[in-house]
Design an enzyme around this catalytic site. Structure first.
Site, mmCIF file in Angstrom:
data_model
loop_
_atom_site.group_PDB
_atom_site.id
_atom_site.type_symbol
_atom_site.label_atom_id
_atom_site.label_comp_id
_atom_site.label_asym_id
_atom_site.label_seq_id
_atom_site.Cartn_x
_atom_site.Cartn_y
_atom_site.Cartn_z
ATOM 1 N N LYS A 47 0.837 -1.201 0.000
ATOM 2 C CA LYS A 47 0.000 0.000 0.000
ATOM 3 C C LYS A 47 0.877 1.258 0.000
ATOM 4 O O LYS A 47 0.689 2.157 -0.816
ATOM 5 C CB LYS A 47 -0.933 0.002 1.220
ATOM 6 N N ASP B 247 -6.738 0.843 0.751
ATOM 7 C CA ASP B 247 -6.777 1.059 2.202
ATOM 8 C C ASP B 247 -8.166 0.645 2.690
ATOM 9 O O ASP B 247 -8.954 0.063 1.934
ATOM 10 C CB ASP B 247 -6.438 2.516 2.557
#
Ligand code: SF4
Length: 222
Positions: A134, A152
């Site tokens: 991420k 997310d």
């Protein structure tokens, strides 16, 4: 593990391939300010900001980095102070011991393996301690070198509610999104979902009555 929202997508809507473009267009019109909220001036500051942003708000990170970036300008600077001093400097962002340790580890690898420069490839970025997929995706996208889609908690929740994925694991959600979202939209897509998730499609009580996606969403409650 975070809650799943897959079961909320029960209404009949068009196939996702037909909905994706209007969804991106409507969200872009609705949230023209949907950009990263972290403040940074260069690639190193970007990396540090994203590392510090785990489990805290962007406002807190910006407050901390305002002072931090005046003191630590190069990777070497993060290694030149005692660990305890760096811990105190990042303390308001939470989990500060782990974050300080990751920062130092990342700076060490940057210096030893990448001549102090932030690498461009996701596969290289994830070799830095504390940098997961991420974080690597956020850093790459902000530098104009998008190679994936940031997933997310907001991106996962909205992707499940919108019927884009039935997966829960972020890497699998990302794979589903990569097959669906036009590549040119990979960078802005997560920002659009994040802002829509903060303002309208809130986790506990989505405001479907005010949502521009209501007719395109299988989880619409009104
Ligand atoms: S707020 Fe919008 S996107 Fe979220 S569940 Fe309701 S209709 Fe769907």
């Amino acid at each position: 593990m975070a809650r799943s929202y897959v079961h909320e997508a029960t209404r009949r809507v068009e196939p996702k391939r037909e909905r994706i473009r209007p969804i991106v267009e409507r969200l872009a019109a609705e949230h023209p300010d949907a950009v990263i909220a972290l403040r940074f001036l260069d690639d190193l500051q970007l990396l540090v900001s994203v590392l510090l942003s785990a489990q805290t708000t962007d406002v807190t990170v910006n407050r901390v980095t305002e002072k931090l970036f005046a003191k630590y300008r190069r990777p070497e600077d993060y290694l030149a102070v005692p660990l305890e001093e760096l811990e105190q400097d990042v303390r308001p962002t939470g989990t500060f011991r782990q974050k300080a340790k990751n920062l130092r580890g990342a700076m060490r690898v940057l210096l030893e393996e990448f001549d102090g420069e932030i690498p461009h490839r996701i596969d290289d970025l994830v070799r830095l301690p504390g940098v997961g997929r991420k974080t690597a995706n956020v850093v790459a996208a902000e530098r104009g070198a998008t190679q994936g889609i940031v997933v997310d908690t907001h991106v996962r929740r909205l992707s499940q509610r919108l019927g884009f994925t039935r997966r829960h694991d972020p890497a699998k959600v990302e794979r589903d999104l990569q097959r669906l979202v036009p590549r040119a939209d990979w960078a802005r897509f997560p920002h659009l979902l994040i802002w829509h998730g903060r303002r309208v499609c809130i986790a506990r009580r989505p405001r479907c009555e005010d949502c521009v996606l209501a007719d395109l969403c299988p989880s619409n409650r009104v």
